[in-house]
Enzyme design. Structure first.
Site, short mmCIF file in Angstrom:
data_model
loop_
_atom_site.label_atom_id
_atom_site.label_comp_id
_atom_site.label_asym_id
_atom_site.label_seq_id
_atom_site.Cartn_x
_atom_site.Cartn_y
_atom_site.Cartn_z
N LYS A 1 -6.44 -5.06 -3.16
CA LYS A 1 -7.02 -5.75 -2.00
C LYS A 1 -8.08 -4.86 -1.36
CE LYS A 1 -3.33 -4.46 1.28
NZ LYS A 1 -4.10 -3.70 2.23
N CYS B 1 -1.95 -2.65 7.89
CA CYS B 1 -1.91 -3.57 6.75
C CYS B 1 -0.67 -4.45 6.73
CB CYS B 1 -2.06 -2.79 5.45
SG CYS B 1 -3.72 -2.11 5.28
N ASP C 1 0.79 -1.25 0.00
CA ASP C 1 0.00 0.00 0.00
C ASP C 1 0.82 1.29 0.00
OD1 ASP C 1 -1.92 -1.94 0.22
OD2 ASP C 1 -2.68 -1.31 2.17
C1 C5J Z 1 -2.99 0.48 5.60
C2 C5J Z 1 -4.78 1.64 6.68
N1 C5J Z 1 -2.43 0.30 4.41
N2 C5J Z 1 -4.01 2.05 7.69
N3 C5J Z 1 -4.25 0.99 5.62
O1 C5J Z 1 -2.37 0.24 6.63
O2 C5J Z 1 -5.96 1.88 6.67
#
Ligand code: C5J
Length: 230
Positions: A137, A170, A32
């Protein structure tokens, strides 16, 4: 006589003990690294977070990505986000936080966490190249409701080098999912980041505690040094 595996394996000093990997059986997983989480004006910033904590990850991760590209390692970039009609977003996720501008709403970088929008895209410094997997995802974990496990198993991958953001959300969810599926997970300490430094620190400690309950952690310099011997 030594097997091919022994000949090409490298050992990385790590917590709680050394981590040995063989590049053709390893995937670099980059979680991400999207504009919505990293850049001013993105979703993370709109939630009131200090995105500079995540920006620190970009440079060391660029070096790791370059080193991985020089090996036979599989490279996977994930993106958290949803279909434009939001049909893959659970109502609980859409309503969480009671936000003025939430998932699917229009923000400075387009519709928040919606596939195809500017904010959903990966930052330029780490942009995927041809042959690398880009995995969309809908949840926090990279295994949930995706074909990641199938892709890894078909490539014979047994070991994951996990990087990206955010450490305690994540990244952690993905490491826990991977660990439960039998993958050996090494998290690179300076290549993961959180808006909350204390969560980052404790999140890393949680992974390597109890003899490596979810996996291993190491600074990226130790991985780079190990890979340079190949
Ligand atoms: C991730 C989030 N990528 N913190 N998303 O950690 O919502």
């Amino acid at each position: 006589m030594a097997s091919d595996l022994t000949l090409t394996a490298v050992t990385v000093p790590a917590k709680p003990y050394e981590f040995t990997l063989e590049p053709t059986r390893t995937a670099l997983v980059i979680i991400d690294m999207q504009r919505d989480f990293l850049e001013p004006g993105g979703f993370g910033a709109m939630l009131g977070n200090d995105v500079s904590h995540l920006a620190k990850v970009v440079e060391p991760l660029q070096a790791v990505l370059a080193a991985a590209r020089a090996t036979d390692m599989m490279i996977v970039h994930t993106r958290e986000g949803h279909r434009p009609d939001l049909s893959d977003a659970p109502p609980s996720k859409l309503s969480r936080g009671n936000l003025d501008t939430g998932i699917g709403d229009l923000g400075p970088k387009g519709r928040v966490l919606v596939r195809g929008e500017e904010g959903h895209d990966i930052v330029e410094e780490l942009y995927p190249i041809e042959g690398e997997v880009v995995l969309d995802k809908p949840g926090k974990g990279a295994f949930y409701a995706t074909d990641l496990e199938l892709l890894l198993r078909n490539q014979g991958v047994t070991h994951l080098i996990v990087t990206g953001v955010t450490t305690e959300v994540c990244v952690h969810t993905t490491v826990r999912e991977g660990n439960d599926r039998g993958f050996e997970c090494l998290v690179l300490e300076d290549c993961v980041g959180s808006y909350f430094p204390e969560f980052h620190e404790v999140g890393l400690r949680m992974i390597a505690a109890q003899g490596g309950i979810f996996g291993w952690t190491a600074p990226s310099s130790d991985l780079l040094e190990a890979l340079s011997t190949l």
